[in-house]
Design a protein around this motif. Structure first.
Motif, PDB file in Angstrom:
ATOM      1  N   TRP A   7       0.988  -1.283   0.020  1.00 13.01           N
ATOM      2  CA  TRP A   7       0.050  -0.093   0.218  1.00 13.01           C
ATOM      3  C   TRP A   7       1.023   1.035   0.105  1.00 13.01           C
ATOM      4  O   TRP A   7       2.090   1.178   0.036  1.00 13.01           O
ATOM      5  N   HIS A   8       0.295   2.388  -0.018  1.00 13.72           N
ATOM      6  CA  HIS A   8       0.924   3.503   0.062  1.00 13.72           C
ATOM      7  C   HIS A   8       0.094   4.436   0.803  1.00 13.72           C
ATOM      8  O   HIS A   8      -1.218   4.122   0.868  1.00 13.72           O
ATOM      9  N   THR A   9       0.711   5.624   1.308  1.00 10.12           N
ATOM     10  CA  THR A   9       0.010   6.546   2.180  1.00 10.12           C
ATOM     11  C   THR A   9       0.779   7.811   2.066  1.00 10.12           C
ATOM     12  O   THR A   9       1.767   7.908   1.511  1.00 10.12           O
ATOM     13  N   ASN A  10       0.056   9.146   2.464  1.00  5.14           N
ATOM     14  CA  ASN A  10       0.886  10.392   2.141  1.00  5.14           C
ATOM     15  C   ASN A  10       1.973  10.368   3.095  1.00  5.14           C
ATOM     16  O   ASN A  10       1.940   9.843   4.519  1.00  5.14           O
ATOM     17  N   ALA A  11       3.149  10.904   2.999  1.00  4.25           N
ATOM     18  CA  ALA A  11       4.335  11.035   3.708  1.00  4.25           C
ATOM     19  C   ALA A  11       3.878  11.674   4.871  1.00  4.25           C
ATOM     20  O   ALA A  11       4.694  11.325   5.965  1.00  4.25           O
ATOM     21  N   ASP A  12       2.863  12.453   4.991  1.00  6.99           N
ATOM     22  CA  ASP A  12       2.770  13.127   6.217  1.00  6.99           C
ATOM     23  C   ASP A  12       1.466  12.670   7.033  1.00  6.99           C
ATOM     24  O   ASP A  12       1.018  13.328   7.995  1.00  6.99           O
ATOM     25  N   ASN A  13       1.241  11.468   6.635  1.00  3.30           N
ATOM     26  CA  ASN A  13       0.180  10.765   7.594  1.00  3.30           C
ATOM     27  C   ASN A  13       0.661  10.118   8.695  1.00  3.30           C
ATOM     28  O   ASN A  13       1.091   8.875   8.684  1.00  3.30           O
ATOM     29  N   THR A  70      -0.036   9.567  11.534  1.00  5.15           N
ATOM     30  CA  THR A  70      -0.734   8.248  12.625  1.00  5.15           C
ATOM     31  C   THR A  70      -0.533   7.183  11.909  1.00  5.15           C
ATOM     32  O   THR A  70      -0.435   5.851  12.451  1.00  5.15           O
ATOM     33  N   ALA A  71      -1.047   7.020  10.518  1.00  6.88           N
ATOM     34  CA  ALA A  71      -1.096   5.704   9.811  1.00  6.88           C
ATOM     35  C   ALA A  71       0.399   5.269   9.513  1.00  6.88           C
ATOM     36  O   ALA A  71       0.650   4.010   9.827  1.00  6.88           O
ATOM     37  N   ARG A  72       1.098   5.960   9.625  1.00  8.29           N
ATOM     38  CA  ARG A  72       2.650   5.479   9.533  1.00  8.29           C
ATOM     39  C   ARG A  72       3.180   5.114  10.758  1.00  8.29           C
ATOM     40  O   ARG A  72       3.854   3.944  10.582  1.00  8.29           O
ATOM     41  N   ARG A  73       2.802   5.423  11.826  1.00  8.28           N
ATOM     42  CA  ARG A  73       3.046   4.953  13.015  1.00  8.28           C
ATOM     43  C   ARG A  73       2.706   3.280  13.186  1.00  8.28           C
ATOM     44  O   ARG A  73       3.449   2.515  13.464  1.00  8.28           O
ATOM     45  N   LEU A  74       1.652   3.220  12.617  1.00  9.74           N
ATOM     46  CA  LEU A  74       1.217   1.849  12.572  1.00  9.74           C
ATOM     47  C   LEU A  74       1.972   0.910  11.503  1.00  9.74           C
ATOM     48  O   LEU A  74       2.312  -0.060  11.683  1.00  9.74           O
ATOM     49  N   TYR A  75       1.847   1.434  10.165  1.00  7.54           N
ATOM     50  CA  TYR A  75       2.443   0.794   9.231  1.00  7.54           C
ATOM     51  C   TYR A  75       4.081   0.515   9.346  1.00  7.54           C
ATOM     52  O   TYR A  75       4.320  -0.638   8.962  1.00  7.54           O
ATOM     53  N   ASP A  76       4.481   1.445  10.106  1.00 12.89           N
ATOM     54  CA  ASP A  76       5.908   0.997  10.406  1.00 12.89           C
ATOM     55  C   ASP A  76       6.333  -0.013  11.306  1.00 12.89           C
ATOM     56  O   ASP A  76       7.386  -0.603  11.589  1.00 12.89           O
ATOM     57  N   HIS A  77       5.244  -0.421  12.126  1.00  9.97           N
ATOM     58  CA  HIS A  77       5.228  -1.815  12.873  1.00  9.97           C
ATOM     59  C   HIS A  77       5.114  -2.687  11.764  1.00  9.97           C
ATOM     60  O   HIS A  77       5.969  -4.066  12.476  1.00  9.97           O
ATOM     61  N   PHE A  78       4.801  -2.981  10.796  1.00 14.61           N
ATOM     62  CA  PHE A  78       5.036  -4.052   9.780  1.00 14.61           C
ATOM     63  C   PHE A  78       6.087  -4.110   9.059  1.00 14.61           C
ATOM     64  O   PHE A  78       6.641  -5.274   8.709  1.00 14.61           O
ATOM     65  N   ALA A  79       6.552  -2.891   8.484  1.00 18.18           N
ATOM     66  CA  ALA A  79       7.557  -2.782   7.575  1.00 18.18           C
ATOM     67  C   ALA A  79       7.972  -1.582   7.489  1.00 18.18           C
ATOM     68  O   ALA A  79       7.311  -0.547   7.488  1.00 18.18           O
ATOM     69  N   ASP A 130       9.537   1.568   1.623  1.00 16.73           N
ATOM     70  CA  ASP A 130      10.364   0.979   0.814  1.00 16.73           C
ATOM     71  C   ASP A 130      11.105   1.955  -0.134  1.00 16.73           C
ATOM     72  O   ASP A 130      12.042   1.509  -0.814  1.00 16.73           O
ATOM     73  N   GLY A 131      10.871   3.301   0.162  1.00 17.41           N
ATOM     74  CA  GLY A 131      11.615   4.350  -0.858  1.00 17.41           C
ATOM     75  C   GLY A 131      11.236   4.476  -2.199  1.00 17.41           C
ATOM     76  O   GLY A 131      11.977   5.218  -2.826  1.00 17.41           O
ATOM     77  N   PHE A 132      10.418   3.814  -2.719  1.00 21.00           N
ATOM     78  CA  PHE A 132       9.685   4.008  -3.956  1.00 21.00           C
ATOM     79  C   PHE A 132       9.075   5.432  -4.153  1.00 21.00           C
ATOM     80  O   PHE A 132       8.504   5.722  -3.087  1.00 21.00           O
ATOM     81  N   VAL A 133       9.178   5.954  -4.980  1.00 11.97           N
ATOM     82  CA  VAL A 133       8.464   7.235  -5.518  1.00 11.97           C
ATOM     83  C   VAL A 133       7.700   6.983  -6.492  1.00 11.97           C
ATOM     84  O   VAL A 133       7.416   6.308  -7.238  1.00 11.97           O
ATOM     85  N   ARG A 134       6.324   7.519  -6.225  1.00  8.75           N
ATOM     86  CA  ARG A 134       4.998   7.308  -7.078  1.00  8.75           C
ATOM     87  C   ARG A 134       5.019   8.541  -7.925  1.00  8.75           C
ATOM     88  O   ARG A 134       5.035   9.380  -7.507  1.00  8.75           O
ATOM     89  N   TYR A 135       4.562   8.133  -9.225  1.00 10.49           N
ATOM     90  CA  TYR A 135       4.376   8.909 -10.197  1.00 10.49           C
ATOM     91  C   TYR A 135       3.011   8.778 -10.624  1.00 10.49           C
ATOM     92  O   TYR A 135       2.420   7.548 -10.887  1.00 10.49           O
ATOM     93  N   ARG A 136       2.148   9.733 -10.873  1.00 12.87           N
ATOM     94  CA  ARG A 136       0.630   9.409 -11.181  1.00 12.87           C
ATOM     95  C   ARG A 136       0.229  10.176 -12.328  1.00 12.87           C
ATOM     96  O   ARG A 136       0.314  11.637 -12.171  1.00 12.87           O
ATOM     97  N   LEU A 137      -0.089  10.005 -13.549  1.00 13.54           N
ATOM     98  CA  LEU A 137      -0.460  10.528 -14.548  1.00 13.54           C
ATOM     99  C   LEU A 137      -2.006  10.257 -14.788  1.00 13.54           C
ATOM    100  O   LEU A 137      -2.451   9.397 -14.825  1.00 13.54           O
ATOM    101  N   ALA A 138      -2.746  11.455 -14.875  1.00 10.08           N
ATOM    102  CA  ALA A 138      -3.864  11.489 -15.382  1.00 10.08           C
ATOM    103  C   ALA A 138      -4.258  11.108 -16.827  1.00 10.08           C
ATOM    104  O   ALA A 138      -3.483  11.729 -17.669  1.00 10.08           O
ATOM    105  N   ILE A 139      -5.163  10.439 -17.113  1.00  9.83           N
ATOM    106  CA  ILE A 139      -5.500   9.869 -18.522  1.00  9.83           C
ATOM    107  C   ILE A 139      -6.842  10.495 -18.891  1.00  9.83           C
ATOM    108  O   ILE A 139      -7.745  10.276 -18.142  1.00  9.83           O
ATOM    109  N   THR A 140      -6.859  11.246 -19.865  1.00  9.41           N
ATOM    110  CA  THR A 140      -8.119  11.805 -20.364  1.00  9.41           C
ATOM    111  C   THR A 140      -8.428  11.044 -21.490  1.00  9.41           C
ATOM    112  O   THR A 140      -7.685  10.906 -22.512  1.00  9.41           O
ATOM    113  N   ALA A 141      -9.628  11.037 -21.964  1.00 11.53           N
ATOM    114  CA  ALA A 141     -10.161  10.692 -23.147  1.00 11.53           C
ATOM    115  C   ALA A 141      -9.949  11.465 -24.305  1.00 11.53           C
ATOM    116  O   ALA A 141      -9.862  12.951 -24.072  1.00 11.53           O
TER     117      ALA A 141
END
Length: 153
Positions: free
Chosen positions: A120-126, A128-137, A140-151
């Motif tokens: 999963w991914h979450t906002n870097a500034d989240n 509260t969630a990251r405290r929970l997620y960091d207990h699991f792993a 991973d350092g990946f950076v997400r790129y998101r391109l909007a696709i329009t018709a």
């Protein structure tokens, strides 16, 4: 004395509770979606053929949180992966282990069904969630790129 959190599949009768939580989730992320998208999301969640599925956290049969995932094939493995797209627990019920129980439930499903990974991914500034997620792993350092696709016009 703590009340036990139970995790189960979502049911059609959970629609009103899910919708309330869904709106809270969208509000948290400052997102507004058309009603048609919310309706389609619900339709996918309860469609047994769709690779989208939702598990809910309950206390005394009251739905207090959800995890919505997508199972998909991978190019780097034979077995599928599970993408945890949405995880949300009612703000008034946080800190009792519902988020952790939802993720633990998915990990158990993954072991049973032989997924290669749960991610999963979450906002870097989240924080509260990251405290929970960091207990699991660690992240991973990946950076997400998101391109909007329009018709095409």
């Amino acid at each position: 004395m703590s009340v036990p959190v139970t995790i189960r599949d979502i049911r059609p009768a959970d629609h009103a509770a899910w919708l309330t939580l869904w709106q809270g989730y969208l509000t948290f992320y400052k997102v507004s979606l058309p009603d048609s998208v919310t309706a389609m999301t619900w339709a996918r969640i309860i469609d047994p053929v769709c690779p989208v599925f939702t598990r809910v956290a309950t206390i005394d049969d009251a739905v207090i949180g959800f995890s919505t995932c997508i199972i998909h094939p991978r190019t780097w493995a034979v077995e599928p992966a599970c993408y945890l797209e949405d995880l949300y627990v009612d703000e008034t019920r946080r800190g009792i282990g519902a988020g952790r129980a939802l993720i633990d439930d998915l990990l158990a499903m993954g072991r049973r069904d032989r997924w290669t990974c749960l991610y999963w991914h979450t906002n870097a500034d989240n924080a509260t969630a990251r405290r929970l997620y960091d207990h699991f792993a660690p992240a991973d350092g990946f950076v997400r790129y998101r391109l909007a696709i329009t018709a095409p016009q």
